[in-house]
Write an enzyme that holds these catalytic residues in place. Structure first.
Site, short mmCIF file in Angstrom:
data_model
loop_
_atom_site.label_atom_id
_atom_site.label_comp_id
_atom_site.label_asym_id
_atom_site.label_seq_id
_atom_site.Cartn_x
_atom_site.Cartn_y
_atom_site.Cartn_z
N ARG A 110 36.34 31.68 22.15
CA ARG A 110 36.40 33.14 22.32
C ARG A 110 35.12 33.53 23.04
O ARG A 110 34.03 33.55 22.44
CB ARG A 110 36.51 33.82 20.95
CG ARG A 110 36.73 35.33 21.00
CD ARG A 110 36.99 35.84 19.58
NE ARG A 110 37.03 37.28 19.48
CZ ARG A 110 38.13 38.01 19.60
NH1 ARG A 110 39.28 37.43 19.84
NH2 ARG A 110 38.09 39.31 19.48
N HIS A 137 43.88 37.37 27.33
CA HIS A 137 44.02 37.08 25.89
C HIS A 137 45.42 36.52 25.66
O HIS A 137 46.26 37.15 25.02
CB HIS A 137 43.80 38.38 25.10
CG HIS A 137 43.51 38.17 23.65
ND1 HIS A 137 43.49 36.93 23.05
CD2 HIS A 137 43.26 39.07 22.65
CE1 HIS A 137 43.21 37.06 21.77
NE2 HIS A 137 43.07 38.34 21.50
N GLN A 140 47.21 36.25 22.04
CA GLN A 140 47.66 37.52 21.48
C GLN A 140 49.06 37.87 21.96
O GLN A 140 49.90 38.34 21.19
CB GLN A 140 46.68 38.64 21.85
CG GLN A 140 47.09 40.02 21.34
CD GLN A 140 47.03 40.11 19.83
OE1 GLN A 140 46.00 39.84 19.23
NE2 GLN A 140 48.14 40.50 19.20
N ASP A 228 45.89 49.62 23.04
CA ASP A 228 44.71 48.88 22.59
C ASP A 228 43.55 49.86 22.57
O ASP A 228 43.67 51.01 23.04
CB ASP A 228 44.44 47.71 23.54
CG ASP A 228 43.45 46.70 22.99
OD1 ASP A 228 43.01 46.86 21.83
OD2 ASP A 228 43.09 45.75 23.71
N CYS A 267 47.07 45.23 19.01
CA CYS A 267 46.48 43.94 18.67
C CYS A 267 45.39 44.05 17.61
O CYS A 267 45.01 43.03 17.03
CB CYS A 267 45.97 43.24 19.92
SG CYS A 267 44.59 44.06 20.74
N ARG A 295 49.95 35.96 14.56
CA ARG A 295 48.92 35.19 15.27
C ARG A 295 48.89 33.76 14.74
O ARG A 295 48.68 32.81 15.49
CB ARG A 295 47.55 35.85 15.10
CG ARG A 295 47.36 37.18 15.81
CD ARG A 295 47.32 37.04 17.32
NE ARG A 295 46.27 36.17 17.79
CZ ARG A 295 45.00 36.53 17.96
NH1 ARG A 295 44.62 37.77 17.71
NH2 ARG A 295 44.11 35.67 18.41
#
Length: 311
Positions: A110, A137, A140, A228, A267, A295
């Site tokens: 990450r 990402h 996700q 988001d 998310c 996830r």
């Protein structure tokens, strides 16, 4: 020796591989109904394997879900913040990759910079997974699509509306549109549009992506509305963003412009009262908690694919 299977960007992947990963996630989740969360999957495709996780950014869902995922696959994990490693004291990305790929079976990163993940993968002998960068990402999005399909059936031919910032998560939805065959409507202020290279690549791959600055137009006939945070980690123009995005809040009125059976995804973490109201995120159309749980399941299948157990 075959090269490692990296999972860096969806646009690099074959559609058949992505579909196989998503199908596997559905199967793995269904097979675990009623099981303790610490129980290992029957096939244990990661038995005797170790996943290293490196974090340059704060994390809740990525950290816990990948740790749970590798355990449920029968493997183990080693977790470190980049600042605790020599990587945080000047060791090069290349040297870190060469060392870790002799110690573990896969690496999830990450990272702040997408280029660093790509460089790590170029110098790694084991699979490298993009757990989030400034550019994309991908993990996700597979969890989001799994959640979508649980509620709406196969995503191919459906319409997803992205409302808000043209950020890294939006970029991965753009990458996914062509691969999974759904239509993506994006509504954002012009100054915060998605990366033009991503949009051009989607067009080349026959992805159906439409841009607008009108959120009501974007959600019309949409099966799913997604947003988001307006201010992401590292953004330094917070006040300007809040002003620009105010008309893009997802509230009950905006959700009512979508299909009657439309679902809401986010998310997380959410800034309640900014990009989404409490009534929407806590309402009956919201699937954000299932999305967060998924996830684990989606990332298990990504790991299984990286280890060659899928495809």
């Amino acid at each position: 020796m075959a090269p490692p299977r990296h999972f860096i960007d969806l646009w690099r992947m074959e559609s058949a591989d992505l579909r196989a990963i998503l199908d596997d996630a559905h199967v793995r989740k269904a097979a675990r109904q009623g099981w303790p969360r610490g129980a290992v999957d029957a096939d244990a495709p990661a038995k005797d394997r170790t996943l290293a996780m490196i974090f340059e950014k704060h994390s809740t869902r990525t950290r816990f879900s990948f740790d749970a995922a590798i355990r449920q696959l029968g493997g183990a994990s080693i977790i470190s913040n980049a600042g605790d490693m020599q990587l945080g004291r000047g060791e090069t990305v290349e040297d870190t990759a060469r060392v870790l790929s002799r110690m573990v079976d896969a690496v999830m990163i990450r990272a702040n910079r997408h280029a660093d993940v790509e460089l790590f993968a170029q110098n790694s002998m084991v699979p490298v997974i993009n757990g989030l960068t400034d550019r994309s990402h991908p993990c996700q999005i597979l969890a989001d699509l799994q959640t979508f399909e649980e509620a709406q059936g196969p995503v191919a031919g459906k319409t997803i509306a992205w409302i808000g910032d043209g950020n890294n998560v939006c970029a991965s939805f753009i990458h996914a549109a062509a691969k999974f065959g759904f239509k993506l409507n994006i509504a954002c202020p012009p100054v915060y549009h998605p990366d033009l290279i991503d949009l051009a690549r989607a067009a080349e791959q026959q992805g159906r992506v439409e841009m607008t600055d009108d959120p009501r137009k974007a959600v019309r006939d949409a099966h799913c509305v997604i947003t988001d945070t307006w201010v992401s980690m590292g953004d330094k123009d917070g006040e300007a963003r809040l002003d620009a995005f105010e008309p893009f809040q997802v509230d009950e009125d905006l959700m009512d412009q979508a299909r009657g059976d439309a679902v809401f995804l986010h998310c997380l973490p959410a800034h309640r009262g900014e990009e989404v109201t409490d009534e929407v995120i806590d309402g009956p159309r919201s699937l954000v908690w299932t999305e967060a749980e998924n996830r684990i399941h989606a990332q298990k299948s990504i790991l299984a694919w990286c280890f060659g157990a899928i495809g």
